[in-house]
Design a protein around this motif. Structure first.
Motif, mmCIF file in Angstrom:
data_model
loop_
_atom_site.group_PDB
_atom_site.id
_atom_site.type_symbol
_atom_site.label_atom_id
_atom_site.label_comp_id
_atom_site.label_asym_id
_atom_site.label_seq_id
_atom_site.Cartn_x
_atom_site.Cartn_y
_atom_site.Cartn_z
ATOM 1 N N GLU A 72 0.844 -1.211 0.000
ATOM 2 C CA GLU A 72 0.000 0.000 0.000
ATOM 3 C C GLU A 72 0.871 1.249 0.000
ATOM 4 O O GLU A 72 0.508 2.282 -0.545
ATOM 5 N N LYS A 73 2.046 1.140 0.625
ATOM 6 C CA LYS A 73 2.958 2.293 0.653
ATOM 7 C C LYS A 73 4.137 2.046 -0.282
ATOM 8 O O LYS A 73 5.223 2.552 -0.080
ATOM 9 N N ASP A 82 6.014 -3.328 -4.678
ATOM 10 C CA ASP A 82 6.398 -1.963 -5.048
ATOM 11 C C ASP A 82 5.187 -1.042 -5.200
ATOM 12 O O ASP A 82 5.332 0.137 -5.500
ATOM 13 N N GLY A 83 3.971 -1.562 -5.017
ATOM 14 C CA GLY A 83 2.778 -0.724 -5.150
ATOM 15 C C GLY A 83 2.043 -1.002 -6.450
ATOM 16 O O GLY A 83 2.269 -2.018 -7.100
ATOM 17 N N LYS A 84 1.177 -0.090 -6.841
ATOM 18 C CA LYS A 84 0.286 -0.349 -7.975
ATOM 19 C C LYS A 84 0.497 0.650 -9.100
ATOM 20 O O LYS A 84 0.328 1.853 -8.914
ATOM 21 N N ILE A 115 -2.893 -10.001 -8.860
ATOM 22 C CA ILE A 115 -2.348 -9.055 -7.876
ATOM 23 C C ILE A 115 -3.272 -7.844 -7.688
ATOM 24 O O ILE A 115 -3.579 -7.446 -6.571
ATOM 25 N N TYR A 116 -3.697 -7.240 -8.795
ATOM 26 C CA TYR A 116 -4.367 -5.933 -8.748
ATOM 27 C C TYR A 116 -5.863 -5.980 -9.059
ATOM 28 O O TYR A 116 -6.496 -4.928 -9.116
#
Length: 283
Positions: free
Chosen positions: A43-44, A76-78, A151-152
């Motif tokens: 998330e970060k 690593d985030g989105k 993942i997303y």
């Protein structure tokens, strides 16, 4: 919604049933050749990864290696936009083909094409044509999508670019066009390729190791030269080179080889193998 591209290799390269496909992707992450665990999205996450290399064989062969790239990307985030470059195995369509509208479906749902970015890429390029035909039966881009969806979810957009022509000047053009189009966008460029095809295990490790070192040094010219001179029967040198030309303009600072293995590591048959590599490039 526009035109829908239905999967060409579901039920063949990967499971056609959504639940079975999710289980297969989890198997890839947990496999002894995979990263070992199922990632959660950071998330970060800092969104430092701007480029990836990922293989595109059947999941039972190359999925565990691909899982290394997607595990790192998840942490690593989105990204908002994913550009996927793949080689053209079918011989159909234009020399370099992009799809600029509609959506692509897999057993895990539909993902929208980012028309705005796709059209910017076309405008910036002298070689890329809008052409659905090259993509209809091509697997190299399609097999990346279920990992991203696992993942997303379907909360990202993407742009598929299929390269039949893979000479240096073409790769420079494609890389420049992408870099200009995504300069201020939260994006990642995925180059889909397998490495050595159908050679003995030790030869594949030796040859592919040299090519991976060139990728690690962010040197597309050297990589293309080695593929020609060694030679290496890598199917997607063009997608990798184009990705490297793009990320170098987008502030690439470091490439890391995440995993290399061959079909022989999966099947035990080391007489004739295909090589698979995962690499991440960070800014």
């Amino acid at each position: 919604m526009g035109r829908v591209r239905y999967p060409a290799v579901a039920g063949f390269f990967y499971e056609g049933d959504p639940d079975a496909l999710k289980r297969r992707i989890e198997w890839c992450f947990k496999h002894k050749l995979g990263p070992g665990s199922i990632p959660s999205v950071g998330e970060k996450g800092e969104r430092k990864i701007i480029g990836l290399v990922s293989p595109h064989a059947g999941y039972m062969y190359s999925g565990p290696v691909a899982a290394h790239s997607y595990g790192e990307l998840a942490k690593d985030g989105k990204p908002d936009v994913v550009i996927i470059l793949g080689p053209n195995h079918t011989g159909m369509g234009s020399g370099v083909s992009i799809v600029d509208s509609g959506s692509w479906r897999t057993p895990l749902g539909s993902i929208e094409i980012n028309s705005e970015i796709a059209r910017k890429i076309v405008k910036n390029s002298e070689v890329i044509a809008v052409d659905d035909l090259a993509h209809e039966q091509e697997h190299s881009i399609e097999v990346q999508l279920p990992f991203l969806q696992y993942i997303y979810g379907n909360e990202f957009t993407f742009v598929p670019i299929c390269m039949m022509l893979q000479m240096k000047d073409i790769c420079v053009d494609v890389g420049n066009a992408i870099a200009k189009a995504i300069r201020d966008v939260n994006a990642v460029i995925i180059a889909s390729t397998d490495f050595t095809h159908y050679e003995p295990y030790d030869k594949a490790y030796d040859k592919d190791g040299k090519v991976l070192k060139a990728i690690e040094s962010l040197d597309p010219e050297l990589m293309l030269k080695l593929v020609d001179s060694i030679p290496v029967s890598m199917c997607g040198p063009g997608p990798v080179a184009a990705m490297l030309y793009a990320v170098r303009q987008l502030g690439a600072a470091k490439a890391t080889i995440l995993k290399y293995a061959t079909s022989g590591d999966v099947t035990g048959d080391k007489f004739s193998v295909v090589g698979y590599g995962s690499v991440k490039i960070e800014k």
